[in-house]
Design an enzyme around this catalytic site. Structure first.
Site, mmCIF file in Angstrom:
data_model
loop_
_atom_site.group_PDB
_atom_site.id
_atom_site.type_symbol
_atom_site.label_atom_id
_atom_site.label_comp_id
_atom_site.label_asym_id
_atom_site.label_seq_id
_atom_site.Cartn_x
_atom_site.Cartn_y
_atom_site.Cartn_z
ATOM 1 N N MET A 30 0.844 -1.193 0.000
ATOM 2 C CA MET A 30 0.000 0.000 0.000
ATOM 3 C C MET A 30 0.886 1.252 0.000
ATOM 4 O O MET A 30 0.462 2.333 0.391
ATOM 5 C CB MET A 30 -0.935 0.009 1.211
ATOM 6 C CG MET A 30 -1.919 -1.160 1.176
ATOM 7 S SD MET A 30 -3.462 -0.857 2.027
ATOM 8 C CE MET A 30 -2.886 -0.589 3.690
ATOM 9 N N GLY A 31 2.131 1.104 -0.412
ATOM 10 C CA GLY A 31 3.035 2.254 -0.476
ATOM 11 C C GLY A 31 3.574 2.617 0.893
ATOM 12 O O GLY A 31 3.575 1.797 1.814
ATOM 13 N N HIS A 37 9.610 -3.409 3.487
ATOM 14 C CA HIS A 37 9.228 -3.590 2.084
ATOM 15 C C HIS A 37 10.492 -3.800 1.246
ATOM 16 O O HIS A 37 10.501 -4.615 0.318
ATOM 17 C CB HIS A 37 8.490 -2.361 1.552
ATOM 18 C CG HIS A 37 7.177 -2.086 2.199
ATOM 19 N ND1 HIS A 37 6.967 -1.031 3.041
ATOM 20 C CD2 HIS A 37 5.990 -2.738 2.114
ATOM 21 C CE1 HIS A 37 5.718 -1.031 3.455
ATOM 22 N NE2 HIS A 37 5.096 -2.055 2.916
ATOM 23 N N GLN A 61 -10.406 -2.339 2.494
ATOM 24 C CA GLN A 61 -9.892 -3.014 3.705
ATOM 25 C C GLN A 61 -9.834 -2.090 4.909
ATOM 26 O O GLN A 61 -9.353 -2.490 5.961
ATOM 27 C CB GLN A 61 -8.544 -3.682 3.427
ATOM 28 C CG GLN A 61 -7.378 -2.748 3.174
ATOM 29 C CD GLN A 61 -6.136 -3.509 2.743
ATOM 30 O OE1 GLN A 61 -6.029 -3.954 1.601
ATOM 31 N NE2 GLN A 61 -5.183 -3.695 3.641
ATOM 32 N N ARG A 189 2.622 2.460 10.116
ATOM 33 C CA ARG A 189 1.854 3.188 11.132
ATOM 34 C C ARG A 189 2.728 3.609 12.327
ATOM 35 O O ARG A 189 2.259 4.351 13.177
ATOM 36 C CB ARG A 189 0.663 2.370 11.602
ATOM 37 C CG ARG A 189 -0.407 2.269 10.507
ATOM 38 C CD ARG A 189 -1.616 1.485 10.936
ATOM 39 N NE ARG A 189 -2.710 1.617 10.001
ATOM 40 C CZ ARG A 189 -3.187 0.621 9.244
ATOM 41 N NH1 ARG A 189 -2.649 -0.565 9.297
ATOM 42 N NH2 ARG A 189 -4.206 0.846 8.425
HETATM 43 O O1 PAF Z 1 -0.211 -5.746 3.590
HETATM 44 C C1 PAF Z 1 -0.606 -4.834 2.833
HETATM 45 O O2 PAF Z 1 0.087 -3.848 2.590
HETATM 46 C C2 PAF Z 1 -1.988 -4.921 2.219
HETATM 47 O O3 PAF Z 1 -2.892 -5.496 3.086
HETATM 48 C C3 PAF Z 1 -2.010 -5.625 0.850
HETATM 49 C C4 PAF Z 1 -1.586 -7.085 0.950
HETATM 50 C C5 PAF Z 1 -1.084 -4.902 -0.125
HETATM 51 C C6 PAF Z 1 -3.426 -5.603 0.268
HETATM 52 O O4 PAF Z 1 -3.896 -4.302 0.115
#
Ligand code: PAF
Length: 285
Positions: A30-31, A37, A61, A189
């Site tokens: 989600m950036g 990441h 979500q 977060r």
């Molecule tokens: O873990 C996340 O960042 C999100 O839940 C995902 C898997 C990209 C789905 O939006």
């Protein structure tokens, strides 16, 4: 590095590469990319011919009272990180691209039972949103491997089940949680925390480590483990609110009365406006 906003272009690129015999991997995000990441991306780049990173803050979500609007977005620095790590495509669709007929009324993917425990019990609809968007991303990118962080342990299990139930045939790769030197699990977060909160939140992981120690020393009572975790976290983190903390079945995710077999210790704790989750796998013979 190519940047695609269109699902059609993304899919055409991917189909062409797969037809030429190249393995395409996907790292869904989600950036607001951080070091954890970076680890997923590095691994995907190392293990596959080509790597796609998707950046999409998925509205379905987030609950109505959650931080969808405030969720950190920093496209330029995300793009730089991806470029630096050797990503081949950054897929960054608009909402209308991922939900062409609207996000509310249409098809939804729900992985029923395991979505109902742990975070699922506190965030109604959250995992349906995750499962739906991940299924869409799998359809668009058609990767041979997809990479997810094990910090989101429940999400990982749900995606494995979705992949198997919907016969996607993708290899789902789980990557270990990346931590700060004091044990705090990296999360987008964490930036919501003030200085004092930041000093105290490593106690979530410390609690999990101590509970794991108790289990290794013979504790088998799940209620006692849950009580210990809650008490320890409450004692060390001022004003926190615990959604759950306990010992869970490592695959089916229900809370364990008797701690045995493969177990995951997990907790979700509100500290200010940050909801932090963490977990630790334990093998109890
Ligand atoms: O873990 C996340 O960042 C999100 O839940 C995902 C898997 C990209 C789905 O939006």
């Amino acid at each position: 590095m190519e940047v695609f906003e269109s699902a059609f272009r993304m899919n055409s690129w991917s189909s062409e590469k797969s037809c030429s015999g190249l393995s395409v991997s996907l790292v869904p995000t989600m950036g607001a990319l951080h070091r954890a990441h970076g680890e997923l991306i590095r691994r995907a780049v190392a293990e596959n011919d080509l790597t796609v990173v998707s950046i999409f803050v998925n509205p379905t979500q987030f609950g109505p009272a959650e931080d969808f609007k405030a969720y950190p977005r920093d496209f330029e620095s995300d793009r730089e990180l991806c470029e630096k790590e050797g990503v081949d495509v950054l897929f960054s669709p608009k909402i209308s691209e991922m939900y062409p007929n609207g996000a509310e009324s249409g098809t939804e993917v729900s992985v029923k039972e395991i979505s109902s425990f742990m975070c699922g019990a506190h965030r109604p609809g959250h995992f349906d949103g995750v499962a739906t968007v991940v299924a869409k991303l799998f359809n668009v990118v058609r990767p041979s491997r997809a990479y997810f962080g094990l910090k989101d342990y429940q999400q990982f299990q749900i995606i494995k089940r979705l992949n198997s139930d919907l016969i996607f045939g993708i290899e789902i790769v789980g990557c270990y949680t990346v931590r700060e030197s004091d044990g705090l699990a990296l999360s987008s977060r964490n930036r919501y925390l003030d200085k004092q909160q930041r000093r105290q939140v490593p106690y979530i992981y410390k609690a999990l480590l101590k509970a794991a120690e108790q289990i290794k020393n013979g504790e088998t009572d799940g209620t006692k483990i849950s009580f210990f975790l809650k008490e320890f976290i409450n004692k060390h983190i001022d004003g926190c609110k615990i959604d759950y903390a306990g010992a869970y079945h490592a695959q089916r995710l229900h809370p364990l009365k008797k701690v045995e077999g493969e177990v995951v210790l997990a907790a979700a704790v509100w500290v200010g406006r940050a909801r932090l989750i963490d977990n630790l796998a334990v093998q109890k013979k």
